[in-house]
Scaffold this motif. Sequence first.
Motif, PDB file in Angstrom:
ATOM      1  N   ALA A   1       0.835  -1.209   0.000  1.00  0.00           N
ATOM      2  CA  ALA A   1       0.000   0.000   0.000  1.00  0.00           C
ATOM      3  C   ALA A   1       0.869   1.259   0.000  1.00  0.00           C
ATOM      4  CB  ALA A   1      -0.925  -0.008   1.216  1.00  0.00           C
ATOM      5  N   MET A   2       1.971   1.230   0.755  1.00  0.00           N
ATOM      6  CA  MET A   2       2.878   2.384   0.782  1.00  0.00           C
ATOM      7  C   MET A   2       3.482   2.644  -0.595  1.00  0.00           C
ATOM      8  SD  MET A   2       4.750   1.624   4.451  1.00  0.00           S
ATOM      9  CE  MET A   2       5.885   3.015   4.369  1.00  0.00           C
ATOM     10  N   LEU A   3       3.837   1.583  -1.297  1.00  0.00           N
ATOM     11  CA  LEU A   3       4.416   1.747  -2.633  1.00  0.00           C
ATOM     12  C   LEU A   3       3.382   2.262  -3.624  1.00  0.00           C
ATOM     13  CD1 LEU A   3       6.613  -1.492  -2.846  1.00  0.00           C
ATOM     14  CD2 LEU A   3       7.365   0.840  -2.362  1.00  0.00           C
ATOM     15  N   LEU A   4       2.150   1.775  -3.520  1.00  0.00           N
ATOM     16  CA  LEU A   4       1.098   2.245  -4.412  1.00  0.00           C
ATOM     17  C   LEU A   4       0.793   3.724  -4.163  1.00  0.00           C
ATOM     18  CD1 LEU A   4      -1.323  -0.823  -4.276  1.00  0.00           C
ATOM     19  CD2 LEU A   4       0.098  -0.106  -6.207  1.00  0.00           C
ATOM     20  N   ILE A   5       0.760   4.113  -2.896  1.00  0.00           N
ATOM     21  CA  ILE A   5       0.530   5.525  -2.563  1.00  0.00           C
ATOM     22  C   ILE A   5       1.679   6.386  -3.088  1.00  0.00           C
ATOM     23  CG2 ILE A   5       0.358   7.171  -0.654  1.00  0.00           C
ATOM     24  CD1 ILE A   5      -1.079   4.943   0.922  1.00  0.00           C
ATOM     25  N   ALA A   6       2.913   5.872  -2.985  1.00  0.00           N
ATOM     26  CA  ALA A   6       4.072   6.612  -3.493  1.00  0.00           C
ATOM     27  C   ALA A   6       3.956   6.839  -4.990  1.00  0.00           C
ATOM     28  CB  ALA A   6       5.353   5.853  -3.165  1.00  0.00           C
ATOM     29  N   ALA A   7       3.556   5.804  -5.727  1.00  0.00           N
ATOM     30  CA  ALA A   7       3.394   5.943  -7.179  1.00  0.00           C
ATOM     31  C   ALA A   7       2.313   6.961  -7.516  1.00  0.00           C
ATOM     32  CB  ALA A   7       3.064   4.585  -7.789  1.00  0.00           C
ATOM     33  N   LEU A   8       1.210   6.913  -6.768  1.00  0.00           N
ATOM     34  CA  LEU A   8       0.121   7.859  -7.001  1.00  0.00           C
ATOM     35  C   LEU A   8       0.558   9.282  -6.676  1.00  0.00           C
ATOM     36  CD1 LEU A   8      -2.854   8.308  -7.723  1.00  0.00           C
ATOM     37  CD2 LEU A   8      -3.423   7.891  -5.311  1.00  0.00           C
ATOM     38  N   ALA A   9       1.294   9.448  -5.572  1.00  0.00           N
ATOM     39  CA  ALA A   9       1.778  10.774  -5.185  1.00  0.00           C
ATOM     40  C   ALA A   9       2.718  11.335  -6.241  1.00  0.00           C
ATOM     41  CB  ALA A   9       2.480  10.698  -3.830  1.00  0.00           C
ATOM     42  N   ALA A  10       3.575  10.475  -6.797  1.00  0.00           N
ATOM     43  CA  ALA A  10       4.498  10.926  -7.838  1.00  0.00           C
ATOM     44  C   ALA A  10       3.737  11.381  -9.076  1.00  0.00           C
ATOM     45  CB  ALA A  10       5.477   9.806  -8.191  1.00  0.00           C
ATOM     46  N   ALA A  11       2.711  10.612  -9.473  1.00  0.00           N
ATOM     47  CA  ALA A  11       1.926  10.961 -10.662  1.00  0.00           C
ATOM     48  C   ALA A  11       1.184  12.281 -10.465  1.00  0.00           C
ATOM     49  CB  ALA A  11       0.944   9.841 -10.979  1.00  0.00           C
ATOM     50  N   ILE A  12       0.578  12.453  -9.290  1.00  0.00           N
ATOM     51  CA  ILE A  12      -0.143  13.708  -9.021  1.00  0.00           C
ATOM     52  C   ILE A  12       0.841  14.870  -8.939  1.00  0.00           C
ATOM     53  CG2 ILE A  12      -1.598  14.922  -7.357  1.00  0.00           C
ATOM     54  CD1 ILE A  12      -2.805  12.218  -6.609  1.00  0.00           C
TER      55      ILE A  12
ATOM     56  N   LEU B   1      11.367   4.437   0.944  1.00  0.00           N
ATOM     57  CA  LEU B   1      12.485   4.315   1.894  1.00  0.00           C
ATOM     58  C   LEU B   1      11.997   3.755   3.226  1.00  0.00           C
ATOM     59  CD1 LEU B   1      14.377   7.672   1.179  1.00  0.00           C
ATOM     60  CD2 LEU B   1      14.927   5.386   0.324  1.00  0.00           C
ATOM     61  N   LEU B   2      10.830   4.216   3.674  1.00  0.00           N
ATOM     62  CA  LEU B   2      10.252   3.685   4.914  1.00  0.00           C
ATOM     63  C   LEU B   2       9.852   2.225   4.742  1.00  0.00           C
ATOM     64  CD1 LEU B   2       8.027   6.717   5.994  1.00  0.00           C
ATOM     65  CD2 LEU B   2      10.155   5.945   7.056  1.00  0.00           C
ATOM     66  N   ALA B   3       9.306   1.895   3.561  1.00  0.00           N
ATOM     67  CA  ALA B   3       8.914   0.508   3.302  1.00  0.00           C
ATOM     68  C   ALA B   3      10.131  -0.411   3.321  1.00  0.00           C
ATOM     69  CB  ALA B   3       8.206   0.423   1.950  1.00  0.00           C
ATOM     70  N   ALA B   4      11.249   0.068   2.765  1.00  0.00           N
ATOM     71  CA  ALA B   4      12.471  -0.746   2.762  1.00  0.00           C
ATOM     72  C   ALA B   4      12.968  -1.002   4.187  1.00  0.00           C
ATOM     73  CB  ALA B   4      13.552  -0.049   1.938  1.00  0.00           C
ATOM     74  N   LEU B   5      12.839   0.000   5.046  1.00  0.00           N
ATOM     75  CA  LEU B   5      13.266  -0.165   6.444  1.00  0.00           C
ATOM     76  C   LEU B   5      12.419  -1.202   7.167  1.00  0.00           C
ATOM     77  CD1 LEU B   5      13.967   3.533   7.528  1.00  0.00           C
ATOM     78  CD2 LEU B   5      15.649   1.694   7.238  1.00  0.00           C
ATOM     79  N   ARG B   6      11.138  -1.284   6.808  1.00  0.00           N
ATOM     80  CA  ARG B   6      10.223  -2.204   7.491  1.00  0.00           C
ATOM     81  C   ARG B   6      10.204  -3.597   6.873  1.00  0.00           C
ATOM     82  NH1 ARG B   6       4.446   0.386   8.668  1.00  0.00           N
ATOM     83  NH2 ARG B   6       4.315  -1.667   9.654  1.00  0.00           N
ATOM     84  N   LEU B   7      10.829  -3.761   5.735  1.00  0.00           N
ATOM     85  CA  LEU B   7      10.798  -5.046   5.033  1.00  0.00           C
ATOM     86  C   LEU B   7      11.752  -6.042   5.708  1.00  0.00           C
ATOM     87  CD1 LEU B   7       9.661  -6.563   2.577  1.00  0.00           C
ATOM     88  CD2 LEU B   7      11.615  -5.714   1.263  1.00  0.00           C
TER      89      LEU B   7
END
Length: 390
Positions: free
Chosen positions: A108-119, A144-150
């Motif tokens: 979900a964090m990655l999908l939100i990041a992609a959407l934020a970049a597009a907007i 970056l936060l997602a990578a830390l939590r992975l």
Amino acid sequence: MSARALLSPARIAAFATAFAFVVIVFGAFVRLSNAGLSCPDWPTCYGKATWPGHEHEIEHANANFPERPVETHKAWREQVHRMIAGTLGLLVFALALIAAWRRRVLVAMLLIAALAAAIGVFLYIKQEYAASALLSAVAIALPLLAALRLDRAAPWRIAVVTFAVVIFQAMLGMWTVTLLLKPVVVMGHLLGGLLTFSLLGYVALRLGTTQAPTAQQRRLQPMVIVALVLLAVQIALGGWTSANYAALACGADFPKCAGNWWPMTDFREGFVLWRGIGVNYEGGVLDAAARAAIQIAHRIGALVVFGHVLATAVLAWRRGLPRLGALVAALLCTQVALGIANVKLLLPLPVATAHNGIAALLLLSLIALLVRVQAPPAPSPAAASLRQAA
């Protein structure tokens, strides 16, 4: 070969690495053919998703952008480069999703990041710069936060980090146009592309490596890391040389510069990173002494890199890695030869483009050597538990 094997993460990472190499080489071709500002807007080109080609489209574009008349033979290069860079971004996004798969919050964090970049891109086009910058920062921070939590091995986390790098790289591409080829942005864009390429290459190689190094080979790791750092600095110097149009500061003279072993130089002026906004840097703004200083620094850097990387290649050969050692040495000598040819032949486009491509391959060969002298990646805690249960 089954479809599942073809779509394995290691193969996807390898394909993305190869695609990133194409983006780097084509980007060098665009920059060195002076097509970096051939589309005055971003991400469109004269307001089009492609570029003006028909006579009425060119007339309309020239009316809307009178300060930058259409040069179709250059405009297509810039816009095609943007298209293939965008395709690379999608590949990296897919790889990041694979790395975070089954971890719903991270996906979900990655999908939100992609959407934020597009907007953010849409808002930038609408000249809502503050909101665009905020959304871009969110788009970079979330991976970056997602990578830390992975909770997976390092290659998987790096795959997620690479998505953040690609988003930032897109921003640098945008600023390259809107800030009129500002040297620090052009150099940053080059380094961002090589960083993306390097991270993808590391992921592909680490996921595909199972052979453990010997004790002697592991002791080579610090030397390889130093080689990578030195090469990265030298590539940055090369980017600075290109961005400031200093490649021919010494004319066709080598090893001397303009007939002297040490010509008149101005290092302070040559290495000013920030000169404000509003200056068009196309063609360069530095005087001869400042450009000579940049060229001399690049040559000295090349000498240092050559000595250390060659020594690293020889040691790799002696410690049971003859193929990698030979590959590093061959690419190193080729790169030096291309650099000299650039000067002696007055920067022909094919040679200059190849100089960029071989630099990327030399970087990848050192990364391959680093992976080979490291222990294979440890399985994640979940994978280890499944293995023990079996």
